[in-house]
Design an enzyme around this catalytic site. Sequence first.
Site, PDB file in Angstrom:
ATOM      1  N   LYS A  66       2.084 -13.669   7.116  1.00  0.00           N
ATOM      2  CA  LYS A  66       0.810 -13.648   6.394  1.00  0.00           C
ATOM      3  C   LYS A  66      -0.016 -14.897   6.679  1.00  0.00           C
ATOM      4  CE  LYS A  66       1.844 -10.653   2.459  1.00  0.00           C
ATOM      5  NZ  LYS A  66       1.908 -10.561   1.001  1.00  0.00           N
ATOM      6  N   LYS A  90      -0.651  -2.017   2.969  1.00  0.00           N
ATOM      7  CA  LYS A  90      -2.002  -2.015   2.443  1.00  0.00           C
ATOM      8  C   LYS A  90      -2.920  -2.905   3.264  1.00  0.00           C
ATOM      9  CE  LYS A  90       0.586  -2.752  -1.427  1.00  0.00           C
ATOM     10  NZ  LYS A  90       1.109  -2.568  -2.770  1.00  0.00           N
ATOM     11  N   LYS A 123       5.029  -1.841  10.030  1.00  0.00           N
ATOM     12  CA  LYS A 123       5.357  -1.219   8.742  1.00  0.00           C
ATOM     13  C   LYS A 123       4.085  -0.729   8.046  1.00  0.00           C
ATOM     14  CE  LYS A 123       5.318  -4.674   5.212  1.00  0.00           C
ATOM     15  NZ  LYS A 123       5.810  -5.439   4.130  1.00  0.00           N
TER      16      LYS A 123
HETATM   17  P1  TYM Z   1       5.182  -4.900  -2.347  1.00  0.00           P
HETATM   18  O1  TYM Z   1       4.170  -4.764  -3.422  1.00  0.00           O
HETATM   19  O2  TYM Z   1       4.721  -5.335  -0.998  1.00  0.00           O
HETATM   20  O3  TYM Z   1       5.946  -3.554  -2.153  1.00  0.00           O
HETATM   21  C1  TYM Z   1       6.546  -2.895  -3.265  1.00  0.00           C
HETATM   22  C2  TYM Z   1       7.841  -2.208  -2.831  1.00  0.00           C
HETATM   23  O4  TYM Z   1       7.603  -1.276  -1.785  1.00  0.00           O
HETATM   24  C3  TYM Z   1       8.421  -1.582  -0.673  1.00  0.00           C
HETATM   25  N1  TYM Z   1       7.659  -1.288   0.557  1.00  0.00           N
HETATM   26  C4  TYM Z   1       8.096  -0.476   1.535  1.00  0.00           C
HETATM   27  N2  TYM Z   1       9.222   0.238   1.641  1.00  0.00           N
HETATM   28  C5  TYM Z   1       9.356   0.992   2.772  1.00  0.00           C
HETATM   29  N3  TYM Z   1       8.430   1.036   3.757  1.00  0.00           N
HETATM   30  C6  TYM Z   1       7.279   0.333   3.667  1.00  0.00           C
HETATM   31  N4  TYM Z   1       6.367   0.405   4.637  1.00  0.00           N
HETATM   32  C7  TYM Z   1       7.072  -0.481   2.512  1.00  0.00           C
HETATM   33  N5  TYM Z   1       6.069  -1.297   2.102  1.00  0.00           N
HETATM   34  C8  TYM Z   1       6.452  -1.773   0.906  1.00  0.00           C
HETATM   35  C9  TYM Z   1       8.720  -3.057  -0.792  1.00  0.00           C
HETATM   36  O5  TYM Z   1       9.884  -3.412  -0.104  1.00  0.00           O
HETATM   37  C10 TYM Z   1       8.866  -3.217  -2.276  1.00  0.00           C
HETATM   38  O6  TYM Z   1      10.148  -2.839  -2.709  1.00  0.00           O
HETATM   39  N6  TYM Z   1       7.302  -9.269  -3.431  1.00  0.00           N
HETATM   40  C11 TYM Z   1       7.318  -7.862  -3.748  1.00  0.00           C
HETATM   41  C12 TYM Z   1       7.067  -7.559  -5.197  1.00  0.00           C
HETATM   42  C13 TYM Z   1       7.952  -8.278  -6.150  1.00  0.00           C
HETATM   43  C14 TYM Z   1       9.301  -7.949  -6.467  1.00  0.00           C
HETATM   44  C15 TYM Z   1       9.690  -8.878  -7.469  1.00  0.00           C
HETATM   45  C16 TYM Z   1      10.191  -6.979  -6.007  1.00  0.00           C
HETATM   46  C17 TYM Z   1       7.614  -9.323  -6.932  1.00  0.00           C
HETATM   47  N7  TYM Z   1       8.655  -9.686  -7.709  1.00  0.00           N
HETATM   48  C18 TYM Z   1      10.989  -8.855  -7.994  1.00  0.00           C
HETATM   49  C19 TYM Z   1      11.473  -6.965  -6.562  1.00  0.00           C
HETATM   50  C20 TYM Z   1      11.858  -7.893  -7.537  1.00  0.00           C
HETATM   51  C21 TYM Z   1       6.230  -7.183  -2.944  1.00  0.00           C
HETATM   52  O7  TYM Z   1       5.276  -7.782  -2.519  1.00  0.00           O
HETATM   53  O8  TYM Z   1       6.372  -5.854  -2.828  1.00  0.00           O
END
Ligand code: TYM
Length: 329
Positions: free
Chosen positions: A112, A198, A195
Site C-alpha cells: 500500500k 476494492k 487479488k
Molecule cells: P479487509 O476489509 O481487507 O477484508 C475483509 C475480509 O475479507 C478477506 N478478503 C478476501 N478473501 C478472499 N479473497 C479476496 N480477494 C479477499 N479480499 C479480502 C480478508 O482476508 C478479510 O478476512 N485488516 C482487515 C480487517 C481487520 C480484521 C481485524 C480482521 C481489522 N481487524 C481483526 C480480523 C481480525 C482487513 O483489512 O480486511
Amino acid sequence: KPRLYSGMQPSSGSLHIGNYIGAIQQWRAMQEEYDAYFSIVDLHAITVPQDPRTLREQVRTVAAQYIAAGIDPSRSCLYVQSHVPAHAQLAWVLSTITGFGEAGRMTQFKDKSARQGADAASVGLFTYPILMAADILLFDAAAVPVGDDQKQHVELTRDLATRFNARYGDTFTVPTPVIQGEAARIYDLQEPTAKMSKSAATDKGLLSLLDEPARLAKKIRSAVTDMEGVVRADRATKPGVTNLLAILSSVSGRSVADLEVEFDGQQYGAFKAAVADAVVAEVEPIRDRALALLDDPAELDRILAANAARASEVAEATLDRAYRAIGLR
Ligand code: TYM
C-alpha cells in the site's frame, strides 16, 4: 464457548465476493459454535483518506450486508470499532512492544505504501497491523477466520501476545488464524493474478454484493480466461478459469474436481453462464435484504449501539488486565 473475532473495513460500502467467500461464509458457519465478535473497522479505514459523510454511510451499508448475509446480531456481536475506545488504547500499549523492523516487514503495508509513495503513506497505515492485533487480543479470541491476505497480521498478533505474556505475565489468549483452503483468495476477474480488491483500478473485475444481477452476469461473461478452451483448474497457467472454478465451488458447495467433470467438453460460454447463475442465486437475496435493512437506518443504529455496549464490557475488562500487568492504573 470459545471466542471468535473477525472484522472488515467499510472502505467501499459494498462488500465484494472475495470478502464474502474468504470471510463471511466462514463467519456465518462458525457463529454457531463460537461466541463470535464481528467488527466494522472504521479506525482502520481512516489510515487512508476518507470523506466523513461517506464513511458514516458506508459503516451502515456494511452492517446491513453482514446481517443480510446471515450474521445474526442477536447472537453474534456485530459492532463498530470506533464505538469501543479500548481498541485505540490497547493498540498504543502494543505499539510499545512492537519492533520497528517487525512492523516494516508487513507485506500489506509495503504494497500500500509503495502505491501511495512513502511520503503520502501515513504513520497510521504503518501501525495498522498493531491496531488489528489489539482488536483480536481485547476479545481473547481463540479463532480468527480471515482470507489468506490477513494471515501475516494474525501471525504478528500471535507474536505480540506471546511476547506480552512472557514479559508481563499471562494476559492474552494467543489466537489461531482460520483460513479456508481453496477459496482463501479470490482474484480480480479482469486481472486474475491480482487479488479481488476494492482498490482495483476498475470495477469490472469486482463482483459486489450490492451489484444488480444483470451487472454481475455481465462482469462474469467478460471475465478473462485463456485460449485452451478446457474447464480445469491450474493456478499457474489458467488463473482466470481457476478463479471462476473457485467462486463457483464456494457458492455452490461443490468441489472443484466435481465441477471439472461436469464441465468436461463444454465451452467457456456455457461455463460462465453457470457461474453467473450460481453467483446471482447466492447474491441477489443478500442484496435485497441489505437494501431493505438500509431503509430503516435508525433500527441499524440501534442494533449497532446495543452491540457496542456488549463489546465494551469484554474489551474494558481485558484492557484493565493489560494496564495492570504493565504497571498502569
Ligand atoms: P479487509 O476489509 O481487507 O477484508 C475483509 C475480509 O475479507 C478477506 N478478503 C478476501 N478473501 C478472499 N479473497 C479476496 N480477494 C479477499 N479480499 C479480502 C480478508 O482476508 C478479510 O478476512 N485488516 C482487515 C480487517 C481487520 C480484521 C481485524 C480482521 C481489522 N481487524 C481483526 C480480523 C481480525 C482487513 O483489512 O480486511
